[in-house]
Design a protein around this motif. Sequence first.
Motif, PDB file in Angstrom:
ATOM      1  N   ILE A 154      -4.626   5.109 -15.778  1.00  0.00           N
ATOM      2  CA  ILE A 154      -4.660   4.584 -14.404  1.00  0.00           C
ATOM      3  C   ILE A 154      -6.064   4.574 -13.804  1.00  0.00           C
ATOM      4  CG2 ILE A 154      -3.949   5.130 -12.014  1.00  0.00           C
ATOM      5  CD1 ILE A 154      -1.145   5.465 -13.018  1.00  0.00           C
ATOM      6  N   THR A 155      -6.408   3.462 -13.155  1.00  0.00           N
ATOM      7  CA  THR A 155      -7.682   3.314 -12.432  1.00  0.00           C
ATOM      8  C   THR A 155      -7.339   2.856 -11.013  1.00  0.00           C
ATOM      9  OG1 THR A 155      -7.820   0.990 -13.110  1.00  0.00           O
ATOM     10  CG2 THR A 155      -8.980   2.593 -14.492  1.00  0.00           C
ATOM     11  N   THR A 156      -8.331   2.916 -10.108  1.00  0.00           N
ATOM     12  CA  THR A 156      -8.108   2.311  -8.787  1.00  0.00           C
ATOM     13  C   THR A 156      -9.243   1.336  -8.485  1.00  0.00           C
ATOM     14  OG1 THR A 156      -9.354   3.954  -7.507  1.00  0.00           O
ATOM     15  CG2 THR A 156      -7.017   4.432  -7.893  1.00  0.00           C
ATOM     16  N   LEU A 157      -8.949   0.399  -7.588  1.00  0.00           N
ATOM     17  CA  LEU A 157      -9.921  -0.653  -7.256  1.00  0.00           C
ATOM     18  C   LEU A 157     -10.829  -0.263  -6.099  1.00  0.00           C
ATOM     19  CD1 LEU A 157      -7.407  -3.652  -7.368  1.00  0.00           C
ATOM     20  CD2 LEU A 157      -8.948  -2.902  -9.186  1.00  0.00           C
ATOM     21  N   GLY A 158     -10.757   0.989  -5.645  1.00  0.00           N
ATOM     22  CA  GLY A 158     -11.550   1.424  -4.482  1.00  0.00           C
ATOM     23  C   GLY A 158     -10.663   1.466  -3.255  1.00  0.00           C
ATOM     24  N   ARG A 159     -11.007   2.373  -2.323  1.00  0.00           N
ATOM     25  CA  ARG A 159     -10.168   2.546  -1.143  1.00  0.00           C
ATOM     26  C   ARG A 159      -9.985   1.220  -0.406  1.00  0.00           C
ATOM     27  NH1 ARG A 159      -8.888   7.520   0.869  1.00  0.00           N
ATOM     28  NH2 ARG A 159      -7.318   6.242   1.904  1.00  0.00           N
ATOM     29  N   GLY A 160      -8.785   1.009   0.076  1.00  0.00           N
ATOM     30  CA  GLY A 160      -8.478  -0.244   0.764  1.00  0.00           C
ATOM     31  C   GLY A 160      -8.263  -1.413  -0.196  1.00  0.00           C
ATOM     32  N   GLY A 161      -8.155  -1.107  -1.494  1.00  0.00           N
ATOM     33  CA  GLY A 161      -8.146  -2.157  -2.509  1.00  0.00           C
ATOM     34  C   GLY A 161      -6.858  -2.961  -2.658  1.00  0.00           C
ATOM     35  N   SER A 162      -5.835  -2.660  -1.878  1.00  0.00           N
ATOM     36  CA  SER A 162      -4.583  -3.417  -2.027  1.00  0.00           C
ATOM     37  C   SER A 162      -4.745  -4.898  -1.707  1.00  0.00           C
ATOM     38  CB  SER A 162      -3.503  -2.852  -1.105  1.00  0.00           C
ATOM     39  OG  SER A 162      -3.187  -1.561  -1.491  1.00  0.00           O
ATOM     40  N   ASP A 163      -5.614  -5.201  -0.757  1.00  0.00           N
ATOM     41  CA  ASP A 163      -5.874  -6.609  -0.438  1.00  0.00           C
ATOM     42  C   ASP A 163      -6.411  -7.329  -1.675  1.00  0.00           C
ATOM     43  OD1 ASP A 163      -5.322  -5.989   2.174  1.00  0.00           O
ATOM     44  OD2 ASP A 163      -7.420  -5.994   2.831  1.00  0.00           O
ATOM     45  N   TYR A 164      -7.258  -6.619  -2.390  1.00  0.00           N
ATOM     46  CA  TYR A 164      -7.872  -7.197  -3.582  1.00  0.00           C
ATOM     47  C   TYR A 164      -6.809  -7.469  -4.649  1.00  0.00           C
ATOM     48  CZ  TYR A 164     -11.666  -7.653  -7.104  1.00  0.00           C
ATOM     49  OH  TYR A 164     -12.543  -8.093  -8.064  1.00  0.00           O
ATOM     50  N   THR A 165      -5.881  -6.518  -4.819  1.00  0.00           N
ATOM     51  CA  THR A 165      -4.762  -6.729  -5.739  1.00  0.00           C
ATOM     52  C   THR A 165      -4.024  -8.020  -5.373  1.00  0.00           C
ATOM     53  OG1 THR A 165      -4.438  -4.333  -5.900  1.00  0.00           O
ATOM     54  CG2 THR A 165      -2.613  -5.738  -6.633  1.00  0.00           C
ATOM     55  N   ALA A 166      -3.752  -8.183  -4.081  1.00  0.00           N
ATOM     56  CA  ALA A 166      -2.994  -9.355  -3.620  1.00  0.00           C
ATOM     57  C   ALA A 166      -3.733 -10.646  -3.962  1.00  0.00           C
ATOM     58  CB  ALA A 166      -2.747  -9.266  -2.117  1.00  0.00           C
ATOM     59  N   SER A 167      -5.040 -10.670  -3.745  1.00  0.00           N
ATOM     60  CA  SER A 167      -5.725 -11.936  -3.994  1.00  0.00           C
ATOM     61  C   SER A 167      -5.922 -12.176  -5.490  1.00  0.00           C
ATOM     62  CB  SER A 167      -7.031 -12.045  -3.206  1.00  0.00           C
ATOM     63  OG  SER A 167      -7.962 -11.121  -3.661  1.00  0.00           O
ATOM     64  N   LEU A 168      -6.056 -11.119  -6.279  1.00  0.00           N
ATOM     65  CA  LEU A 168      -6.132 -11.318  -7.739  1.00  0.00           C
ATOM     66  C   LEU A 168      -4.820 -11.922  -8.252  1.00  0.00           C
ATOM     67  CD1 LEU A 168      -7.816  -7.982  -8.891  1.00  0.00           C
ATOM     68  CD2 LEU A 168      -8.803 -10.282  -9.125  1.00  0.00           C
ATOM     69  N   LEU A 169      -3.705 -11.378  -7.780  1.00  0.00           N
ATOM     70  CA  LEU A 169      -2.408 -11.914  -8.216  1.00  0.00           C
ATOM     71  C   LEU A 169      -2.255 -13.361  -7.756  1.00  0.00           C
ATOM     72  CD1 LEU A 169      -0.268  -8.743  -7.447  1.00  0.00           C
ATOM     73  CD2 LEU A 169      -0.668  -9.707  -9.727  1.00  0.00           C
ATOM     74  N   GLY A 170      -2.641 -13.616  -6.515  1.00  0.00           N
ATOM     75  CA  GLY A 170      -2.545 -14.979  -5.984  1.00  0.00           C
ATOM     76  C   GLY A 170      -3.369 -15.956  -6.805  1.00  0.00           C
ATOM     77  N   SER A 207       0.851  -1.191   0.000  1.00  0.00           N
ATOM     78  CA  SER A 207       0.000   0.000   0.000  1.00  0.00           C
ATOM     79  C   SER A 207       0.881   1.233   0.000  1.00  0.00           C
ATOM     80  CB  SER A 207      -0.833   0.043   1.278  1.00  0.00           C
ATOM     81  OG  SER A 207      -1.807  -0.952   1.293  1.00  0.00           O
ATOM     82  N   ALA A 208       0.235   2.380  -0.082  1.00  0.00           N
ATOM     83  CA  ALA A 208       0.927   3.647   0.125  1.00  0.00           C
ATOM     84  C   ALA A 208       1.283   3.758   1.606  1.00  0.00           C
ATOM     85  CB  ALA A 208       0.010   4.799  -0.264  1.00  0.00           C
ATOM     86  N   MET A 209       2.293   4.574   1.926  1.00  0.00           N
ATOM     87  CA  MET A 209       2.606   4.814   3.344  1.00  0.00           C
ATOM     88  C   MET A 209       1.347   5.361   4.038  1.00  0.00           C
ATOM     89  SD  MET A 209       6.437   6.522   3.130  1.00  0.00           S
ATOM     90  CE  MET A 209       6.844   6.400   4.879  1.00  0.00           C
ATOM     91  N   ALA A 210       1.169   4.984   5.302  1.00  0.00           N
ATOM     92  CA  ALA A 210      -0.044   5.376   6.027  1.00  0.00           C
ATOM     93  C   ALA A 210      -0.321   6.872   5.897  1.00  0.00           C
ATOM     94  CB  ALA A 210       0.101   5.005   7.504  1.00  0.00           C
ATOM     95  N   GLY A 211      -1.542   7.224   5.611  1.00  0.00           N
ATOM     96  CA  GLY A 211      -1.949   8.627   5.549  1.00  0.00           C
ATOM     97  C   GLY A 211      -1.744   9.294   4.194  1.00  0.00           C
ATOM     98  N   ILE A 212      -0.938   8.673   3.335  1.00  0.00           N
ATOM     99  CA  ILE A 212      -0.613   9.342   2.064  1.00  0.00           C
ATOM    100  C   ILE A 212      -1.825   9.400   1.121  1.00  0.00           C
ATOM    101  CG2 ILE A 212       0.793   9.170  -0.037  1.00  0.00           C
ATOM    102  CD1 ILE A 212       2.357  10.257   2.335  1.00  0.00           C
ATOM    103  N   THR A 213      -2.552   8.292   0.986  1.00  0.00           N
ATOM    104  CA  THR A 213      -3.712   8.310   0.083  1.00  0.00           C
ATOM    105  C   THR A 213      -4.728   9.359   0.546  1.00  0.00           C
ATOM    106  OG1 THR A 213      -3.326   5.941  -0.203  1.00  0.00           O
ATOM    107  CG2 THR A 213      -5.350   6.827  -1.140  1.00  0.00           C
ATOM    108  N   ASP A 214      -4.941   9.428   1.854  1.00  0.00           N
ATOM    109  CA  ASP A 214      -5.848  10.450   2.390  1.00  0.00           C
ATOM    110  C   ASP A 214      -5.347  11.855   2.063  1.00  0.00           C
ATOM    111  OD1 ASP A 214      -7.740   8.791   3.530  1.00  0.00           O
ATOM    112  OD2 ASP A 214      -6.717   8.705   5.471  1.00  0.00           O
TER     113      ASP A 214
END
Length: 465
Positions: free
Chosen positions: A205-221, A36-43
């Motif tokens: 560039i698109t995003t998968l929605g806030r908090g979406g890094s978990d989703y990236t991980a499971s798609l790759l998996g 993910s981005a460093m904490a607070g950066i996306t906000d």
Amino acid sequence: MIVMKFGGTSVGSAKNIRAVADIIEKKDGRKIIVVSAMAGITDSLSKIAHRIIDLPNSVIKKEANQFIKEIKEKHTSTAKELIQDKRVLMESISKIEELSGKLETVLLGVGYLEDLSPKSMDYILSFGERFSITIISSVLESKDLKAKALTGYEAGIVTDSNFGRAHPIHSILARNIREKINPLLEDDVIPVISGFIAANSDGTITTLGRGGSDYTASLLGRYLKASEVQIWTDVDGILTTDPKIVPEARLIPTLSYIEAVDLAYFGAKVIHSKMIEPAMDVNIPVRIKSTFNPEGRGTLIVSKQEKIEHVIKAVTAQQDVGIVNLKGVGMIETPNISGKLFSLLGGKNINILMISGSSESNLSFVIKKSFIDEAVETISTGFGDNSIRSLEVVEDICIITVVGVGMQGAKGLAAKVFQAVADVDVNIIMIAQGSSEVNISFIVNEGDREKVVKTLHKRFIEDVG
Ligand code: ASP
Ligand code: MG
């Protein structure tokens, strides 16, 4: 091969990134890293974007400059603290500078045009993860590991153009991801991939929605057939309830996929609710662990529905929701009211969390507060002025959910849950049971939230042993 995903807090400071790098180094075998981005950066990116469109032209440049100075300093100083190898450090810093330049250009553009489209927003938000992959891959390199930074798109994740909440195009993901990642793994390179961000088929560039890094991980998996997807976070795993409300909350050692989906969906914030599906599709275990307690056992999420003595495994509360009540919806013109409602709101990407219709002309549903205005407008237009007698919004409520696979077919359990709520003198406003039968959800006033959570946790978890 395993996927290891590290969230914002885990990569939130030089000290924490050092811990992350140690965990990666100690893990034998092939692995891919998602960050993910460093904490607070996306906000902070989201905030500056919204702020800059409201500023007078005379101060836009100054504000953009100031913001860029700070964000560049934060990432540069983190890199300097962590990367010993001079060459690797210089490369990383020049990448941070290049990204900062691009970010400044887009902020100025958005500011002067006073136009912040979802597309520009996704582009702006993407910088958080683009900074963090640069730093983390460089830290691994300076530890003499072979690593390569990749954006989600460079790793093969292509989505539709639903900016802000883009959906992966599954039909092309499988081949795409393998083509990009497998050669790296064969060369013993550790791919360090940005979570959350992807691109459409044009490369925008698109995003998968806030908090979406978990989703990236499971798609790759899923598409790389990983043997496990690990979510490294700042808590020990999924707990029986929110420890801020109930200090006696405990770690749940195992959960089934369905329980985990229900828990994530109804407010347990540890994982993103969308991340389970790809893992479940191909039966990959998901393990949640704490970066700050790597020896802890964490929570393991698997397909097997383990029945334990606790019929109810967890209690959650979801805030920031509201009820919309429709009364007197014209039954003759609209025979299938809920069907029409679903398609109207679905068309706007508004997710209905709960629905209950007591009679054909009355219908209530629950959505996130942030969607209420849009939903009311969509319904008023969609059903036409004459077909709804009244449309009422109720806020200051919350959803309480109990989850546990043991509830399937457990007779009288719902009655016991509702009795426990009545015993502490709380009124239940609305009820729904998920079709999965592993959750019961109901609505109470926000003011009763803590009392209800405490009572249910005590009766159905602590008192059971
Ligand atoms: N950085 C993004 C966010 O804060 C994505 C993520 O952390 O999963 O929403
Ligand atoms: Mg985050």
